[in-house]
Design a protein around this motif. Structure first.
Motif, short mmCIF file in Angstrom:
data_model
loop_
_atom_site.label_atom_id
_atom_site.label_comp_id
_atom_site.label_asym_id
_atom_site.label_seq_id
_atom_site.Cartn_x
_atom_site.Cartn_y
_atom_site.Cartn_z
N ASP A 92 0.19 3.45 -1.87
CA ASP A 92 -0.11 2.01 -3.08
C ASP A 92 1.56 1.50 -2.83
O ASP A 92 1.60 0.48 -3.01
CB ASP A 92 -0.23 2.65 -4.44
N ASN B 292 6.98 2.87 -11.73
CA ASN B 292 5.89 2.79 -12.78
C ASN B 292 5.40 1.11 -13.26
O ASN B 292 4.29 0.50 -13.43
CB ASN B 292 6.32 3.17 -13.53
N LEU C 117 -3.22 -3.92 -6.36
CA LEU C 117 -3.48 -2.36 -5.95
C LEU C 117 -5.31 -2.10 -5.49
O LEU C 117 -4.85 -1.61 -4.29
CB LEU C 117 -2.97 -1.51 -6.97
N LYS D 145 2.97 -0.26 -10.54
CA LYS D 145 2.09 0.51 -10.29
C LYS D 145 1.24 -0.39 -11.45
O LYS D 145 -0.03 -1.33 -11.53
CB LYS D 145 1.75 1.41 -10.79
N THR D 146 2.23 -0.76 -12.91
CA THR D 146 1.82 -1.79 -14.31
C THR D 146 1.02 -2.86 -13.83
O THR D 146 0.16 -4.03 -13.17
CB THR D 146 2.18 -1.88 -14.99
N PHE E 75 -1.60 8.39 -7.26
CA PHE E 75 -0.52 6.85 -7.06
C PHE E 75 0.08 7.59 -5.94
O PHE E 75 0.67 8.95 -5.24
CB PHE E 75 0.06 7.02 -7.77
N THR F 280 -1.51 -3.22 -10.75
CA THR F 280 -2.98 -3.04 -11.24
C THR F 280 -3.87 -4.68 -11.83
O THR F 280 -4.88 -4.67 -12.22
CB THR F 280 -3.08 -1.22 -12.09
#
Length: 347
Positions: free
Chosen positions: A184, A272, A284, A275-276, A70, A279
């Motif tokens: 990212d 986080n 992402l 990111k979740t 990441f 994704t």
């Protein structure tokens, strides 16, 4: 383990008498040998023509083992506390079971061309940790707040098994936003007492920021909360929130004190969450694909510029046309067209 030397040129300086085994470097990088990682990055940063083919071979060999980390980009004005924050964050992540690589970019002097490369001295605890790797690199005049080969260095660190790669940039300005095009998540750090907050916030940077962190909130809690409200309002005015749905990420402004380690857990929880969400909605993966194309065109631009300067007719005409431009006898645009025509073989 003793800290590595700050000067990347001292990590490994390949010369005519130093044969390079790309296969050996790849194998050593794969086993996360720190010296091999330094060798690989130095090879990729080399400007020598005889190293370019080997660097391409190295990248091709490492590529299947990269891309699993990441990537976190952090930028902010000098003195905002980036190095302190990265060290605290890195140690926190290592406690969570991660392996952390930090690529720090120091500005190169426009006079001497040199860089201090002193980030390891500002991250003493992190730099000696066996689960961390810190690599300072000079910007060498590259715009965007990053070094020319930052993308390549990220791939090396990923192939070595570092699952968190942090890129720290030289600062924040109109052109210093390239880090957002290779990471990212892009984190912008601000101070609680930055003066005229709306004037200090540059629209181009704010539009790229996924998270805004107001550091040193312990110094003046009231000023920090006021800055948080102002930045949140500014992001709303810029339309960064879009439609209020749960499928899209909306930038946030967070408070923390890196010196005291306060708010780091809240920050990582927000990362986080980002990111979740990104994704799940596919953004992402799309961001990574776009970054690969951007990287390709950046290298094309750099290669064309280098080929242009090395062209025989261009090298012959350049001194004369330079003098004519300096003397005011020839417009710069005309000189540029003449040089381009010479490069393309037109009369």
């Amino acid at each position: 383990m003793p800290p590595e030397k700050n000067n990347p040129q001292r990590d490994w300086a390949p010369g005519p008498a130093s044969p390079i085994s790309v296969a050996a470097i790849v194998n050593s990088v794969g086993s996360a040998q720190r010296r091999a990682i330094a060798k690989a990055i130095t090879l990729l940063e080399s400007t020598r023509a005889d190293h370019r083919a080997q660097a391409d071979e190295l990248l091709t060999a490492l590529l299947p083992h990269a891309g699993n980390s990441f990537r976190l980009g952090i930028s902010g004005v000098p003195g905002v506390g980036k190095s302190t924050f990265i060290e605290v964050l890195g140690l926190y992540l290592i406690e969570q079971g991660h392996r952390v690589a930090v690529l720090t970019i120091d500005p190169s002097s426009t006079v001497s061309g040199g860089s201090i490369l002193g980030d390891k001295t500002r991250m003493e605890r992190l730099s000696v940790h066996e689960q961390a790797y810190i690599r300072p690199s000079p910007s060498s005049g590259t715009l965007g707040g990053v070094a020319e080969k930052t993308r390549e260095a990220m791939l090396v660190c990923e192939a070595a098994g570092y699952d968190i790669v942090i890129v720290e940039t030289v600062g924040v300005g109109q052109s210093e936003t390239a880090v957002a095009n290779m990471t990212d998540i892009f984190v912008l750090m601000q101070l609680p007492n930055a003066g005229d907050d709306l004037q200090a916030i540059k629209k181009g940077v704010m539009e790229l920021a996924d998270l805004v962190v107001i550091n040193k909130a312990d110094i003046d809690a009231v000023a920090a909360q006021r800055a948080q409200l102002q930045i949140t309002s500014a992001m709303q005015l810029l339309g960064l929130f879009g439609s209020h749905d749960e499928k899209n990420w909306h930038p946030k402004a967070l408070l923390l004190s890196a010196l005291n380690g306060q708010g780091v857990d809240i920050f990582w929880a927000a990362v986080n969450e980002f990111k979740t969400l990104q994704t799940a909605n596919g953004k992402l993966a799309a961001r990574r694909q776009q970054q690969s194309l951007t990287w390709m065109w950046e290298r094309i631009d750099a290669g064309l510029k280098q080929a242009f300067r090395q062209h025989a007719q261009v090298k012959e005409l350049l001194p004369q046309l330079t003098q004519e431009v300096l003397a005011g006898r020839l417009a710069a645009s005309t000189a540029a067209r003449n040089l381009l025509s010479a490069h393309m073989g037109r009369a």
